[in-house]
Design a protein around this motif. Sequence first.
Motif, PDB file in Angstrom:
ATOM      1  N   VAL A  41      25.350 -76.911 -14.171  1.00  0.00           N
ATOM      2  CA  VAL A  41      26.581 -76.618 -13.438  1.00  0.00           C
ATOM      3  C   VAL A  41      26.996 -75.181 -13.753  1.00  0.00           C
ATOM      4  O   VAL A  41      27.246 -74.834 -14.910  1.00  0.00           O
ATOM      5  CB  VAL A  41      27.706 -77.597 -13.828  1.00  0.00           C
ATOM      6  N   LEU A  42      27.032 -74.344 -12.717  1.00  0.00           N
ATOM      7  CA  LEU A  42      27.365 -72.936 -12.904  1.00  0.00           C
ATOM      8  C   LEU A  42      28.865 -72.677 -12.863  1.00  0.00           C
ATOM      9  O   LEU A  42      29.382 -71.847 -13.617  1.00  0.00           O
ATOM     10  CB  LEU A  42      26.683 -72.087 -11.817  1.00  0.00           C
ATOM     11  N   HIS A  43      29.554 -73.388 -11.969  1.00  0.00           N
ATOM     12  CA  HIS A  43      30.989 -73.133 -11.794  1.00  0.00           C
ATOM     13  C   HIS A  43      31.659 -74.371 -11.208  1.00  0.00           C
ATOM     14  O   HIS A  43      31.139 -74.976 -10.262  1.00  0.00           O
ATOM     15  CB  HIS A  43      31.212 -71.942 -10.861  1.00  0.00           C
ATOM     16  N   MET A  64      28.122 -86.273  -3.175  1.00  0.00           N
ATOM     17  CA  MET A  64      27.374 -85.582  -2.138  1.00  0.00           C
ATOM     18  C   MET A  64      26.825 -84.263  -2.668  1.00  0.00           C
ATOM     19  O   MET A  64      27.486 -83.580  -3.460  1.00  0.00           O
ATOM     20  CB  MET A  64      28.256 -85.317  -0.912  1.00  0.00           C
ATOM     21  N   THR A  65      25.622 -83.913  -2.239  1.00  0.00           N
ATOM     22  CA  THR A  65      25.088 -82.571  -2.477  1.00  0.00           C
ATOM     23  C   THR A  65      25.098 -81.848  -1.133  1.00  0.00           C
ATOM     24  O   THR A  65      24.547 -82.341  -0.149  1.00  0.00           O
ATOM     25  CB  THR A  65      23.661 -82.628  -3.041  1.00  0.00           C
ATOM     26  N   VAL A  66      25.764 -80.707  -1.108  1.00  0.00           N
ATOM     27  CA  VAL A  66      25.947 -79.941   0.120  1.00  0.00           C
ATOM     28  C   VAL A  66      25.182 -78.630  -0.013  1.00  0.00           C
ATOM     29  O   VAL A  66      25.477 -77.818  -0.903  1.00  0.00           O
ATOM     30  CB  VAL A  66      27.442 -79.661   0.387  1.00  0.00           C
ATOM     31  N   ASN A  67      24.189 -78.421   0.835  1.00  0.00           N
ATOM     32  CA  ASN A  67      23.415 -77.181   0.829  1.00  0.00           C
ATOM     33  C   ASN A  67      24.099 -76.160   1.734  1.00  0.00           C
ATOM     34  O   ASN A  67      24.479 -76.473   2.871  1.00  0.00           O
ATOM     35  CB  ASN A  67      21.988 -77.440   1.304  1.00  0.00           C
ATOM     36  N   VAL A  68      24.248 -74.946   1.197  1.00  0.00           N
ATOM     37  CA  VAL A  68      25.071 -73.927   1.851  1.00  0.00           C
ATOM     38  C   VAL A  68      24.298 -72.612   1.953  1.00  0.00           C
ATOM     39  O   VAL A  68      23.472 -72.302   1.081  1.00  0.00           O
ATOM     40  CB  VAL A  68      26.366 -73.694   1.033  1.00  0.00           C
ATOM     41  N   GLU A  69      24.570 -71.847   3.005  1.00  0.00           N
ATOM     42  CA  GLU A  69      24.026 -70.491   3.086  1.00  0.00           C
ATOM     43  C   GLU A  69      24.555 -69.690   1.889  1.00  0.00           C
ATOM     44  O   GLU A  69      25.767 -69.707   1.624  1.00  0.00           O
ATOM     45  CB  GLU A  69      24.467 -69.822   4.386  1.00  0.00           C
ATOM     46  N   PRO A  70      23.683 -68.985   1.158  1.00  0.00           N
ATOM     47  CA  PRO A  70      24.118 -68.295  -0.073  1.00  0.00           C
ATOM     48  C   PRO A  70      25.340 -67.402   0.118  1.00  0.00           C
ATOM     49  O   PRO A  70      26.260 -67.414  -0.711  1.00  0.00           O
ATOM     50  CB  PRO A  70      22.881 -67.489  -0.462  1.00  0.00           C
ATOM     51  N   ARG A  71      25.397 -66.640   1.197  1.00  0.00           N
ATOM     52  CA  ARG A  71      26.512 -65.707   1.381  1.00  0.00           C
ATOM     53  C   ARG A  71      27.818 -66.417   1.743  1.00  0.00           C
ATOM     54  O   ARG A  71      28.893 -65.815   1.689  1.00  0.00           O
ATOM     55  CB  ARG A  71      26.165 -64.682   2.468  1.00  0.00           C
ATOM     56  N   GLY A 119      20.419 -75.051  -8.970  1.00  0.00           N
ATOM     57  CA  GLY A 119      19.275 -75.315  -8.106  1.00  0.00           C
ATOM     58  C   GLY A 119      19.498 -74.922  -6.664  1.00  0.00           C
ATOM     59  O   GLY A 119      19.663 -75.777  -5.795  1.00  0.00           O
ATOM     60  N   GLY A 120      19.539 -73.636  -6.366  1.00  0.00           N
ATOM     61  CA  GLY A 120      19.770 -73.167  -5.010  1.00  0.00           C
ATOM     62  C   GLY A 120      21.251 -73.081  -4.700  1.00  0.00           C
ATOM     63  O   GLY A 120      22.109 -73.294  -5.557  1.00  0.00           O
TER      64      GLY A 120
END
Length: 347
Positions: free
Chosen positions: A152-154, A252-259, A282-283
Motif C-alpha cells: 500500500v503506497l498511499h 474492489m480493485t480499480v485500474n486507472v490511467e496513471p495520469r 502493482g500498477g
Amino acid sequence: MGSRKPADGQPDTTAFAPVDDLSRRILAVLQDDGRADLTAVAKACGTSLPTVARRVERLIADDLLRVAVIPELGSHGPVETLMAQIVCQPGTQVSVAQKLVVRQDVRFAALVAGSYDIVLELVVEAELSGYPRAMLEIQSIPGIERWHSDLVLHVYKISHHWKKPDRGTTDDADYPFARTMCDPSHLDGTDLAILDVLQKDGRASFKSIAAGLGVNESTVRRRFERMTNNGCALVVTIVPPAALGLRALTLMTVNVEPRKLDDVAGTLARHPSVRYLAATLGGSTLMCEVVAESTKGLFEFSKSTLATLDGVVDWAGSLELVTLKRAFVETPWWRTRLATSKAPLTP
C-alpha cells in the motif's frame, strides 16, 4: 433486536436483522464517539438514560457493538502496510481464518467470494525482514494454496462509520484523509498498559483502569486525552453494517490511467459508498471498499460512478461474506455466524 428467529425459535446466525430506529440512532452516536457518556447519548437520541443503558448492553450482548481503543500505526516503530489475497484449499477457509485473526500484524481480514477466499491487510515492520518473515509464517498455515500481496503506497480514505449513502451526496468530511503515524517515543509503559485495557474494552472507565494499574484516575484520563489528541490512539466502534441495512459490502480493485490516478481517487474518496481507498504498488491500481444497501446499490455504484469516471480503465470485485477483523479488532460476530461450519471454532 438484531437476530432473526426462524420457526424453531433458535436464532439464525447466518444473517443480521436490521435494528430499530432508536438502536440505529444510538449506534450512530457511538460510531462518532465510542466512549461517549451514556447521558450524552440519551440526550442526543431523545430518550432516557436507563433506556440507552439497556439498549447498549443488549447491543453488546447481541454481538452488534464493540468499542476498542487501538494504538495508531507507528506506536511500536516504523511500519509498512500490505494487502494480501489468499486462495485456500476447499473446506479449509475457516481454519485458515482462525489462524489469521489472532495475529497481531493483521489489521483487516474478511472471507470473500470471487477469485480469492480471504483478503487481509497486513501491517509489518518497515525493516527489510519484516515482510518476508510475516509472509513465510502465513504461507506455512495449513490450507493456504496461493498468495498474492501488494504494498500500500498511499491511503486516500479510511472510515469505520457506517451510514446509508444518499444518492448524489458527497462525503467531504472523510477527504482528504491524513494518515496518522505515532512516534514510539510518545508512549511509555503506563500508556501502553492503558491501551492494553482499552483495546479489550474500549468503554472501560478511567476509574476501573486506574484501580487495576495502581495509578490515579486523573492520570489515566490525562494520558488518554494526550494519546488521542496526539494521534497515538484511536477509538474504534465496530458495528456490522448489515444490522444497519447495508448488506452489500465489497472489496474492489480499480485500474486507472496513471495520469488520472489522483483525480479518480479524489472523486471516489468523496463518494459516501466508499469506506476505504488506497493506491497500491502493482500498477495504477486503487483498492476500494464499497458499502451499499443491496446488490442493486452496488450495481448503481458500478454503472453510475465507475463506468462514467474519466480515467477508470476497468475494475473487479469480491463480495465480503464475513468480516473477521477490522482496525486490529476481531469482530464479535464472525465466530457465531460460522458456528454451523464443519470446521471446529476455537476461542
